[in-house]
Design a protein around this motif. Structure first.
Motif, mmCIF file in Angstrom:
data_model
loop_
_atom_site.group_PDB
_atom_site.id
_atom_site.type_symbol
_atom_site.label_atom_id
_atom_site.label_comp_id
_atom_site.label_asym_id
_atom_site.label_seq_id
_atom_site.Cartn_x
_atom_site.Cartn_y
_atom_site.Cartn_z
ATOM 1 N N UNK A 144 0.628 -1.128 0.058
ATOM 2 C CA UNK A 144 -0.119 0.032 0.071
ATOM 3 C C UNK A 144 0.735 1.423 -0.030
ATOM 4 N N UNK A 145 1.783 1.378 0.819
ATOM 5 C CA UNK A 145 2.424 2.372 0.982
ATOM 6 C C UNK A 145 1.677 3.745 1.025
ATOM 7 N N UNK A 146 2.375 4.951 0.634
ATOM 8 C CA UNK A 146 1.592 6.472 0.694
ATOM 9 C C UNK A 146 0.918 6.858 -0.693
ATOM 10 N N UNK A 147 0.880 6.100 -1.566
ATOM 11 C CA UNK A 147 0.171 6.373 -2.707
ATOM 12 C C UNK A 147 -1.038 5.703 -2.768
ATOM 13 N N UNK A 148 -1.896 6.320 -3.922
ATOM 14 C CA UNK A 148 -3.231 5.857 -3.935
ATOM 15 C C UNK A 148 -3.712 4.751 -4.765
ATOM 16 N N UNK A 149 -2.440 4.572 -5.718
ATOM 17 C CA UNK A 149 -2.571 3.541 -6.829
ATOM 18 C C UNK A 149 -2.682 2.205 -6.507
ATOM 19 N N UNK A 150 -2.633 1.956 -5.127
ATOM 20 C CA UNK A 150 -2.645 0.533 -4.576
ATOM 21 C C UNK A 150 -3.623 -0.383 -5.273
ATOM 22 N N UNK A 151 -4.835 0.077 -5.039
ATOM 23 C CA UNK A 151 -6.192 -0.675 -5.343
ATOM 24 C C UNK A 151 -6.094 -0.910 -6.792
ATOM 25 N N UNK A 157 2.372 -2.382 4.541
ATOM 26 C CA UNK A 157 3.621 -1.627 4.364
ATOM 27 C C UNK A 157 4.736 -2.653 4.046
ATOM 28 N N UNK A 158 6.029 -2.215 3.847
ATOM 29 C CA UNK A 158 7.169 -3.109 3.608
ATOM 30 C C UNK A 158 7.287 -4.186 4.916
ATOM 31 N N UNK A 159 7.395 -3.676 6.307
ATOM 32 C CA UNK A 159 7.388 -4.565 7.272
ATOM 33 C C UNK A 159 6.496 -5.731 7.327
#
Length: 83
Positions: A40-47, A77-79
């Protein structure tokens, strides 16, 4: 000729379907296992990326006639992905 296994790397989860379809149409494989991760991270393109990866793998199987198994996991997240 049937190849027992082969690992093919792609730049990201979005490209998995395209490569899976190409491999399927080569008729060298009985099945294709598509493994990846979308974080997911900080961007909105995840979905959009996660949905495109799922659609791409489904289309690859339908268009090639070779089973394409969907193994793309989603993480916050990466963790979480590393765990």
């Amino acid at each position: 000729m049937i190849v027992l296994h082969r690992v093919v790397w792609v730049p990201g989860s979005f490209e998995i379907g395209l490569v899976a379809e190409k491999l399927g149409k080569s008729r060298k494989y009985q099945a294709i296992l598509c493994i990846g991760a979308v974080i997911r991270g900080d961007t909105s393109h995840y979905d959009a990326v996660a949905n495109s990866a799922a659609s791409g793998v489904l289309s690859a199987g339908l268009n090639s006639g070779v089973p394409c198994i969907f193994g793309v996991l989603t993480y916050d997240d990466m963790e979480q992905a590393l765990n």
